[in-house]
Design an enzyme around this catalytic site. Sequence first.
Site, PDB file in Angstrom:
ATOM      1  N   LYS A 269       0.993  -1.219  -0.070  1.00 48.81           N
ATOM      2  CA  LYS A 269       0.182   0.029  -0.058  1.00 48.81           C
ATOM      3  C   LYS A 269       0.821   1.181   0.064  1.00 48.81           C
ATOM      4  CE  LYS A 269      -4.113  -2.027   2.477  1.00 48.81           C
ATOM      5  NZ  LYS A 269      -4.825  -2.067   3.561  1.00 48.81           N
TER       6      LYS A 269
ATOM      7  N   ALA B 227      -1.276   0.707   6.457  1.00 53.44           N
ATOM      8  CA  ALA B 227      -1.358  -0.287   7.536  1.00 53.44           C
ATOM      9  C   ALA B 227      -2.348  -1.362   6.738  1.00 53.44           C
ATOM     10  CB  ALA B 227      -2.052   0.359   8.766  1.00 53.44           C
ATOM     11  N   ASP B 228      -2.155  -2.481   7.548  1.00 46.65           N
ATOM     12  CA  ASP B 228      -3.230  -3.651   7.051  1.00 46.65           C
ATOM     13  C   ASP B 228      -3.528  -4.429   8.236  1.00 46.65           C
ATOM     14  OD1 ASP B 228      -4.795  -4.868   4.582  1.00 46.65           O
ATOM     15  OD2 ASP B 228      -4.352  -6.490   6.077  1.00 46.65           O
ATOM     16  N   THR B 229      -4.471  -4.769   8.837  1.00 49.48           N
ATOM     17  CA  THR B 229      -4.774  -5.469   9.781  1.00 49.48           C
ATOM     18  C   THR B 229      -5.410  -6.694   9.485  1.00 49.48           C
ATOM     19  OG1 THR B 229      -5.260  -3.664  11.223  1.00 49.48           O
ATOM     20  CG2 THR B 229      -5.945  -5.917  12.284  1.00 49.48           C
TER      21      THR B 229
ATOM     22  N   GLY C 201       0.227  -4.959   9.952  1.00 54.65           N
ATOM     23  CA  GLY C 201       1.710  -4.255   9.362  1.00 54.65           C
ATOM     24  C   GLY C 201       1.379  -2.788   9.196  1.00 54.65           C
TER      25      GLY C 201
END
Length: 194
Positions: free
Chosen positions: A53, A69-71, A106
Amino acid sequence: MPRLILASASPPRRDLLAQIGIVADAIIPADIDESPLDGEQPHQLALRLAAEKAAAIAPDHRDAFVLAADTVVGCGRRILPKTGTETEARQCLDLLSGRRHRVSTGIALAVPGKSILSRRITTIVTFKRLSVEETAAYLASGEWAGKAGGYAIQGMADAFVKDISGSYSNVVGLPLHDVAALLGGNGFPVWARP
């Protein structure tokens, strides 16, 4: 003052940043394929997607800090979806009921003139055993829609959390301690913004 771009359309992420006094100058969600790779584990997926991203947005904004961010919610090696249907949400809740699971976020930061830096933060969450009534009420609330693992801890599902080890804000979608450290450690004036 350097510019900050949030590469996410997530309202909880925007609100979490505002909680520590940071307002992004622009919100530009990255349009990437979020499908897991063969054999990819939940924590690996979270880190890879955050970096992708940031990499998708940074080239057009070389003078700005780009935060992505990625969850991902994982139960064992299994990656739980961002639920789009009530059936998916029920399957997630049934799987998580009475069990421990890991929430990995992340975070990636593109720093002007430097490469992309990334980190992964994991929080362990234990759910109580859910009754039929609790599951039905949660599904009826609609809070599960689009949420990783089929729940939002910042809502009704907080009542399901028996134990949490690690960052609460990480489960919401952005580990604030780590984000502030990453930004501040790379020259962004976290505590000097108006």
